[in-house]
Scaffold this motif. Structure first.
Motif, PDB file in Angstrom:
ATOM      1  N   GLU A 187       0.795  -1.262   0.151  1.00  0.00           N
ATOM      2  CA  GLU A 187      -0.084   0.115   0.121  1.00  0.00           C
ATOM      3  C   GLU A 187       0.964   1.402   0.055  1.00  0.00           C
ATOM      4  O   GLU A 187       1.933   1.285   0.867  1.00  0.00           O
ATOM      5  N   VAL A 188       0.633   2.361  -0.768  1.00  0.00           N
ATOM      6  CA  VAL A 188       1.309   3.506  -1.003  1.00  0.00           C
ATOM      7  C   VAL A 188       0.693   4.495   0.133  1.00  0.00           C
ATOM      8  O   VAL A 188      -0.545   4.727  -0.063  1.00  0.00           O
ATOM      9  N   SER A 189       1.686   4.929   1.102  1.00  0.00           N
ATOM     10  CA  SER A 189       1.125   6.208   1.963  1.00  0.00           C
ATOM     11  C   SER A 189       1.188   7.510   1.195  1.00  0.00           C
ATOM     12  O   SER A 189       2.263   7.827   0.592  1.00  0.00           O
ATOM     13  N   MET A 190       0.069   7.976   1.378  1.00  0.00           N
ATOM     14  CA  MET A 190      -0.243   9.241   0.507  1.00  0.00           C
ATOM     15  C   MET A 190       0.532  10.514   1.160  1.00  0.00           C
ATOM     16  O   MET A 190       0.581  11.484   0.490  1.00  0.00           O
ATOM     17  N   TRP A 191       0.976  10.221   2.532  1.00  0.00           N
ATOM     18  CA  TRP A 191       1.607  11.399   3.137  1.00  0.00           C
ATOM     19  C   TRP A 191       3.082  11.391   3.286  1.00  0.00           C
ATOM     20  O   TRP A 191       3.637  12.312   3.824  1.00  0.00           O
TER      21      TRP A 191
END
Length: 159
Positions: free
Chosen positions: A15-19
């Motif tokens: 999962e890619v962390s958006m922050w």
């Protein structure tokens, strides 16, 4: 398909962390916030130090007044208050320590413009008299007002 073959699953992408990682604008904002906090801490420390210095100086002035009330030595009172005034004046303008007479009166008036310095200037000569006639209450009142005004002003005199 053979029966003993392993079961394969599809590829799983983490999962890619958006922050994270932060955009450059956020780094600039964090840096500005840290600078603002550092400036606020520095200003607060200076204010506390200035208040402590003023409290110490005023305590010394009141101690001189109490010593005079006990021993009645006006020359010693004049000398200690004059020395105290010169120490405070030196914080703002180092050249003022060597002044006397009218030049000392101008230096006192320049460092605390609203204070009445007539009684304070008289201390310069009164400390050398064997029987100095000084208005102790008035001198303490004027010295207190002058010290508060001189220490309140934060910038040094230059040139």
């Amino acid at each position: 398909m053979p029966q003993n073959a392993p079961v394969l699953r599809d590829i799983h992408v983490p999962e890619v962390s958006m922050w994270w990682p932060l955009a450059p604008g956020w780094w600039v904002l964090i840096a500005l916030a840290l600078i603002a906090v550092a400036i606020a801490i520095h200003a607060w420390r200076r204010r506390v130090a200035r208040r402590r210095r003023a409290d110490a100086v005023l305590a010394e002035l009141h101690a001189a007044r109490e010593r005079h009330a006990v021993d009645g030595d006006a020359a010693a009172f004049a000398a200690s208050v004059n020395q105290l005034l010169r120490r405070v004046a030196r914080l703002r303008d180092p050249r003022s320590v060597t002044l006397s007479g009218d030049a000392w009166a101008r230096a006192l008036a320049a460092q605390a413009p609203r204070a009445d310095v007539a009684l304070l200037v008289a201390l310069d000569a009164a400390m050398y008299r064997p029987r100095a006639d000084i208005d102790v209450a008035g001198t303490c009142r004027d010295a207190d007002a002058w010290i508060r005004a001189a220490l309140r002003r934060s910038s040094r005199v230059t040139a």
